[in-house]
Design a protein around this motif. Structure first.
Motif, short mmCIF file in Angstrom:
data_model
loop_
_atom_site.label_atom_id
_atom_site.label_comp_id
_atom_site.label_asym_id
_atom_site.label_seq_id
_atom_site.Cartn_x
_atom_site.Cartn_y
_atom_site.Cartn_z
N LEU A 17 20.77 121.46 16.09
CA LEU A 17 20.57 121.07 17.47
C LEU A 17 21.01 119.62 17.58
O LEU A 17 20.35 118.72 17.08
CB LEU A 17 19.10 121.22 17.86
N VAL A 18 22.18 119.37 18.20
CA VAL A 18 22.70 118.01 18.28
C VAL A 18 22.17 117.26 19.49
O VAL A 18 22.16 116.04 19.51
CB VAL A 18 24.24 117.97 18.27
N GLY A 19 21.74 117.96 20.53
CA GLY A 19 21.16 117.32 21.70
C GLY A 19 22.11 116.38 22.40
O GLY A 19 23.31 116.62 22.47
N LYS A 20 21.60 115.28 22.91
CA LYS A 20 22.40 114.26 23.59
C LYS A 20 23.05 113.40 22.51
O LYS A 20 22.36 112.74 21.74
CB LYS A 20 21.48 113.42 24.47
N SER A 21 24.37 113.45 22.43
CA SER A 21 25.09 112.83 21.34
C SER A 21 25.82 111.56 21.76
O SER A 21 26.39 111.49 22.85
CB SER A 21 26.08 113.83 20.76
N TYR A 22 25.81 110.55 20.89
CA TYR A 22 26.53 109.29 21.10
C TYR A 22 27.82 109.35 20.31
O TYR A 22 27.82 109.64 19.12
CB TYR A 22 25.66 108.13 20.61
N THR A 23 28.97 109.12 20.96
CA THR A 23 30.26 109.17 20.29
C THR A 23 30.69 107.76 19.92
O THR A 23 30.65 106.85 20.76
CB THR A 23 31.32 109.81 21.20
N CYS A 24 31.10 107.58 18.66
CA CYS A 24 31.54 106.25 18.23
C CYS A 24 32.53 106.37 17.09
O CYS A 24 32.68 107.42 16.48
CB CYS A 24 30.35 105.40 17.81
N ALA A 25 33.18 105.24 16.78
CA ALA A 25 34.05 105.13 15.61
C ALA A 25 33.15 104.89 14.39
O ALA A 25 31.94 104.71 14.53
CB ALA A 25 35.02 103.98 15.79
N LEU A 26 33.74 104.85 13.23
CA LEU A 26 33.00 104.64 11.99
C LEU A 26 32.20 103.34 12.05
O LEU A 26 32.74 102.28 12.35
CB LEU A 26 33.97 104.59 10.81
N ASP A 27 30.89 103.45 11.80
CA ASP A 27 30.01 102.29 11.77
C ASP A 27 28.98 102.50 10.66
O ASP A 27 27.99 103.18 10.84
CB ASP A 27 29.32 102.09 13.12
N ARG A 28 29.22 101.93 9.51
CA ARG A 28 28.34 102.12 8.34
C ARG A 28 27.00 101.41 8.50
O ARG A 28 26.09 101.63 7.72
CB ARG A 28 29.05 101.68 7.07
N ARG A 45 16.28 107.25 22.45
CA ARG A 45 17.40 107.18 21.51
C ARG A 45 18.23 108.46 21.65
O ARG A 45 17.73 109.51 22.01
CB ARG A 45 16.90 107.07 20.07
N TYR A 46 19.52 108.35 21.35
CA TYR A 46 20.35 109.54 21.30
C TYR A 46 19.82 110.46 20.20
O TYR A 46 19.21 110.00 19.23
CB TYR A 46 21.81 109.17 21.01
N ASP A 47 20.08 111.75 20.33
CA ASP A 47 19.59 112.72 19.34
C ASP A 47 20.48 112.77 18.11
O ASP A 47 20.03 113.11 17.01
CB ASP A 47 19.53 114.11 19.97
N SER A 48 21.77 112.48 18.27
CA SER A 48 22.72 112.51 17.16
C SER A 48 23.87 111.57 17.47
O SER A 48 23.99 111.05 18.57
CB SER A 48 23.25 113.94 16.95
N VAL A 49 24.73 111.35 16.47
CA VAL A 49 25.91 110.52 16.63
C VAL A 49 27.12 111.37 16.25
O VAL A 49 27.13 112.03 15.22
CB VAL A 49 25.83 109.26 15.75
N LYS A 50 28.15 111.35 17.11
CA LYS A 50 29.36 112.13 16.88
C LYS A 50 30.48 111.19 16.45
O LYS A 50 30.68 110.14 17.05
CB LYS A 50 29.76 112.87 18.15
N GLY A 51 31.21 111.58 15.42
CA GLY A 51 32.34 110.81 14.94
C GLY A 51 33.48 111.73 14.56
O GLY A 51 33.39 112.96 14.74
N ASN A 52 34.53 111.18 14.03
CA ASN A 52 35.68 111.97 13.62
C ASN A 52 36.15 111.47 12.27
O ASN A 52 36.29 110.28 12.05
CB ASN A 52 36.80 111.83 14.66
N THR A 53 36.39 112.41 11.36
CA THR A 53 36.88 112.06 10.04
C THR A 53 38.00 113.03 9.67
O THR A 53 37.82 114.24 9.72
CB THR A 53 35.75 112.08 8.98
#
Length: 76
Positions: A17-28, A45-53
Motif C-alpha cells: 500500500l503506497v498511499g500518498k506518494s512523494y516523487t523525488c530524485a535520489l536523496d540518500r 507525512r507522505y506514506d511513501s517516496v517514489k523514485g526511479n532507478t
C-alpha cells in the motif's frame, strides 16, 4: 533474495500500500517521508517516496506495516 538452509533461493512477493506518494530524485539523506498538509491544513507525512532507478519506478516504504507478504517461493 535470500538463501534457505539447503542452499535454495527464496523470494517473497508482497502487496504494498503506497498511499500518498512523494516523487523525488535520489536523496540518500531522506530518512523519513517529507511533510505535507491535507485539505484541513493538518501536517502529515507522505506514506511513501517514489523514485526511479535504471528506468524502473521504485517506491520506498518507511513503515513495514504497509507491506503484506503473499507467499514464499523457493527455487534452485
Amino acid at each position: 533474495l535470500f538463501r534457505s538452509s539447503n542452499g535454495n533461493r527464496l523470494f517473497m512477493p508482497v502487496k504494498v500500500l503506497v498511499g500518498k506518494s512523494y516523487t523525488c530524485a535520489l536523496d540518500r539523506n531522506l530518512v523519513k517521508p517529507p511533510e505535507r498538509t491535507d485539505v484541513n491544513n493538518y501536517k502529515l507525512r507522505y506514506d511513501s517516496v517514489k523514485g526511479n532507478t535504471n528506468g524502473s519506478d521504485i517506491y520506498v516504504l518507511y513503515y513495514m506495516r504497509r507491506a503484506y507478504p503473499l507467499y514464499l517461493v523457493e527455487y534452485k
